[in-house]
Design an enzyme around this catalytic site. Structure first.
Site, short mmCIF file in Angstrom:
data_model
loop_
_atom_site.label_atom_id
_atom_site.label_comp_id
_atom_site.label_asym_id
_atom_site.label_seq_id
_atom_site.Cartn_x
_atom_site.Cartn_y
_atom_site.Cartn_z
N GLU A 1 15.13 -17.35 -12.85
CA GLU A 1 14.64 -16.02 -13.22
C GLU A 1 13.72 -16.10 -14.45
OE1 GLU A 1 14.43 -13.34 -11.83
OE2 GLU A 1 14.25 -11.78 -13.33
N GLU B 1 5.08 -14.66 -13.55
CA GLU B 1 4.48 -13.45 -12.97
C GLU B 1 3.76 -12.59 -13.98
OE1 GLU B 1 6.97 -10.51 -10.99
OE2 GLU B 1 8.60 -10.87 -12.39
N TRP C 1 -2.73 -2.72 -1.64
CA TRP C 1 -2.45 -4.10 -2.03
C TRP C 1 -3.08 -4.95 -0.94
CZ3 TRP C 1 0.13 -8.43 -0.11
CH2 TRP C 1 0.35 -9.46 -1.04
N LYS D 1 4.86 -3.66 -7.35
CA LYS D 1 6.28 -3.51 -7.66
C LYS D 1 7.13 -3.70 -6.40
CE LYS D 1 9.85 -2.47 -10.20
NZ LYS D 1 10.38 -3.62 -10.96
N HIS E 1 15.64 -36.07 -10.44
CA HIS E 1 15.21 -36.39 -9.07
C HIS E 1 13.74 -36.06 -8.84
CE1 HIS E 1 19.33 -37.35 -7.93
NE2 HIS E 1 19.66 -36.31 -8.68
N CYS F 1 0.81 -1.21 0.00
CA CYS F 1 0.00 0.00 0.00
C CYS F 1 0.85 1.27 0.00
CB CYS F 1 -0.93 0.08 1.20
SG CYS F 1 -1.82 -1.44 1.51
N ARG G 1 3.26 0.36 -5.19
CA ARG G 1 3.11 -0.35 -3.92
C ARG G 1 1.82 -1.14 -3.83
NH1 ARG G 1 6.80 2.26 -0.41
NH2 ARG G 1 5.80 1.27 1.36
N ASN H 1 -0.58 1.36 6.03
CA ASN H 1 0.26 0.44 5.27
C ASN H 1 0.92 -0.50 6.29
OD1 ASN H 1 3.57 0.89 3.80
ND2 ASN H 1 2.24 -0.85 3.66
N GLY H 2 0.69 -1.79 6.15
CA GLY H 2 1.29 -2.74 7.09
C GLY H 2 0.31 -3.85 7.43
N LYS I 1 9.88 -14.82 -14.45
CA LYS I 1 9.37 -13.82 -15.40
C LYS I 1 8.11 -14.36 -16.08
CE LYS I 1 10.91 -11.04 -14.29
NZ LYS I 1 11.95 -10.73 -13.33
#
Ligand code: M6R
Length: 606
Positions: free
Chosen positions: A479, A486, A72, A601, A502, A2, A27, A98-99, A483
């Site tokens: 990576e 997401e 968010w 982000k 395995h 947020c 955010r 925010n939190g 990519k």
């Protein structure tokens, strides 16, 4: 996560809040809302992005005091009811948060016993009503209400509050979530980061944990500590103005950021390796490098992958042990840390909650801390002993691209410095020589990346993807998978080539393609064997190969050809086709490339 923005002063607040929300959308973008005080309080909110809120806002809103929020979702879905700002039961207080409040269930029970009921599913509404309960019990004194609340809640919070009875006043406080206060001649700006208000404010206060700051009447600031005792405000001057991000003609920020890489990396490689910051002991960074016995790199997501690449390079060339760990795991596993440790926080944003907390843990245990960061004036910039910057420019696309390659470069340069300090000039120079070859090869590849759109077309309807690499390019596989998942929402997994036998090989069939990174010589033969194992089971293989590798070309279904470069820099080159592949697949699947669903982000909650 947020984003929070607020203003009180002599200016009209509407456009300041909208502009700030747009800058803070990195955010979170699940919902947005604003609250204004113009004699009475008014709240307008909407699910969706900031532009959805703007569509429902009246063009003129007469008010000089307001707070706003882009969310968010953590507790409760992305609905209008769960959107911030929240209004307390009696309507006396309006708050943005925010939190995460970890003991919200317990506080909810307490408040329900006192007759409170709740209309949203959020921990924020519970926190707000606890503050209101204490506010009413303490003669509507917001400072006393917050001091009491601090002793009752666990979790993280950055809060901005307006009071019905106090027009022209905003109260702010924070614990473990960022919040700054900007000041100009007209009044006060509250924001989750400096850049949301740096266009207006030149002076800032960075509140400490559980400081309470009350700003009112355009120029009055009062700061209290956690116990409610008044303290002197510490005002710092900053000129942090930034240009508005521009797509420069590209359809998406992500594509622009991919194509910017040759220039950014060549500037970086050609620049002085600047280490900012200092220790109170006066020791400089070279003294530190002499005394350390281990490097720990902490980060999340893509930054963690860059750390994994760096481990190969630093250990191989500088011969110092390197641990790479998810910040979220490191912070909770009681790691052994001492003052011979250099702990590097790797973070594009400098605002990732787990990385900040892990950095604090390391600093408290006596380690020397260093941030390798893209965003100046971020929390990690302020909290680390030393800083190195990526100089990659704003990265706006949620999927990190140029920051990743810049992180590898800056860590490789650090490896070169350490190798030289330890007397191995030849190894040090080998790294520098290799780095100098990145940009021209990347530019050459990007100019002729002709077949990636075709491959995207061919594989866009896949439901799953495996990415395999070994050694230096095992992190490239991780990576590439990240990519793809997401931004295109295709399930993808990255594995070291040898690990496939395995377990994951059981997944292989004609509909489960594998992307193999074959562009370094060190692991090529082993990877060829892995490819044959996949082909023997009917799997389709796309391989990133060096130009001229006809043997590999003959055994796989499709190839992406890369110029041949020294192994040490192959992760920087090989990741670029994977970034492009994910980009084109996402486009074909109709996904929002720059703002994928459920993401933000910066991950500013743990
Ligand atoms: O800002 P940071 O580098 O600390 O962010 C870490 C991760 O959240 C970030 O890399 C994330 O995984 C990206 N969306 C990946 O593209």
């Amino acid at each position: 996560m947020c984003g929070i923005i607020g203003y009180t002063g002599s200016k009209q607040v509407r456009d300041i809040l909208i502009d700030g929300l747009q800058k803070l959308e990195y955010r979170g973008y699940d919902s947005a809302g604003i609250a204004l005080h113009n004699g009475s309080m008014r709240v307008i909110k909407s699910p969706g992005k900031v532009h959805d809120l703007v569509e429902i806002l009246p063009p003129a809103l007469d008010s000089n005091t307001g707070i706003a929020h882009t969310r968010w979702a953590t507790h409760g879905g992305a609905t209008e009811l769960n959107a911030h700002p929240h209004t307390s039961s009696t309507g006396k207080l309006v708050l943005v948060h925010n939190g995460i409040i970890e003991n919200s269930a317990q506080i909810e029970g307490f408040l329900k016993n006192k007759g409170y009921s709740f209309i949203s599913e959020t921990d924020t509404e519970i926190l707000l009503n606890l503050i209101e309960y204490e506010y009413l019990a303490n003669g509507k004194d917001i400072k006393s209400a917050l001091v009491k609340t601090f002793s009752l809640v666990t979790g993280s919070y950055a809060l901005a509050i307006i009071e019905e009875d106090k027009p022209g006043r905003i109260t702010l406080c924070r614990k473990d979530s960022p919040l700054i206060l900007g000041i100009d001649k007209t009044g006060f700006y509250v924001a989750s980061d400096i850049y949301a208000v740096s266009e207006y404010a030149g002076h800032f206060i960075f509140p400490g944990n559980n400081d309470i700051i009350i700003v009112e009447n355009k120029s009055k600031i009062t700061v209290y500590d956690v116990h409610g005792n008044e303290k002197e405000p510490e005002i710092k001057e900053f000129n942090a103005a930034k240009k508005k991000p521009d797509r420069c003609g590209y359809e998406h920020f992500m594509k622009k950021e991919i194509f910017e890489q040759p220039d950014i990396l060549s500037d970086l490689v050609g620049s002085e390796y600047k280490i900012e910051g200092h220790l109170s002991s006066g020791k400089n960074f070279n003294d530190i490098l002499h005394s350390i016995s281990r490097i720990t790199i902490i980060g999340c997501g893509t930054s963690w992958h860059a750390g994994l690449v760096a481990r190969y390079i630093i250990e191989k060339y500088a011969r110092i042990p390197v641990i790479v760990e998810y910040a979220s795991e490191y912070r909770y596993r009681d790691p052994v840390i001492n003052n011979h440790d250099l702990v590097i926080s790797l973070s594009q944003s400098g605002e990732t909650a787990d990385t900040i907390a892990a950095n604090r843990l390391a600093a408290d245990a006596g380690a020397i801390t260093m941030g390798i960061l893209n965003v100046r004036n971020s929390s990690l910039d302020r909290e680390t002993d030393f800083q190195v910057f990526l100089e990659a420019g704003d990265e706006i696309g949620v999927a990190s691209t140029k920051a990743y390659t810049a992180q590898i470069i800056q860590l490789s340069r650090l490896a070169s410095i350490i190798a030289a300090l330890r007397g191995n000039e030849a190894k040090s120079q080998e790294i520098l020589d290799a780095l100098s070859q990145i940009s021209s090869n990347l530019r050459y590849f990007l100019e002729k990346n002709s077949n990636i759109t075709d491959l995207a077309q061919k594989y866009a309807s896949s439901s799953n993807f495996l990415f395999l690499g070994r050694g230096l390019n095992f992190p490239t596989a991780l990576e590439g998978a990240l990519k793809l998942k997401e931004i295109s929402y295709i399930h993808a997994e990255g594995y070291p080539g040898a690990e496939m036998k395995h377990g994951p090989i059981a997944l292989i069939d004609i509909d489960f393609p594998t992307m193999v990174i074959l562009s370094d010589n060190e692991n090529r033969t082993k990877m060829i064997s892995n490819i044959k194992e996949i082909k023997a089971r009917g799997g389709k293989v796309i391989a990133i190969i060096n130009e001229g590798d006809t043997e590999a070309e003959q055994i796989v279904d499709d190839v992406i050809k890369m110029p041949s470069v020294p192994d040490i820099i192959s992760p920087v080159l090989s990741v670029v086709p994977l970034q492009l592949f994910a980009y084109y697949v996402a486009l074909l699947r109709g996904c929002n490339v720059d703002q994928p669903r459920n993401l933000a982000k910066s991950v500013t909650v743990e």
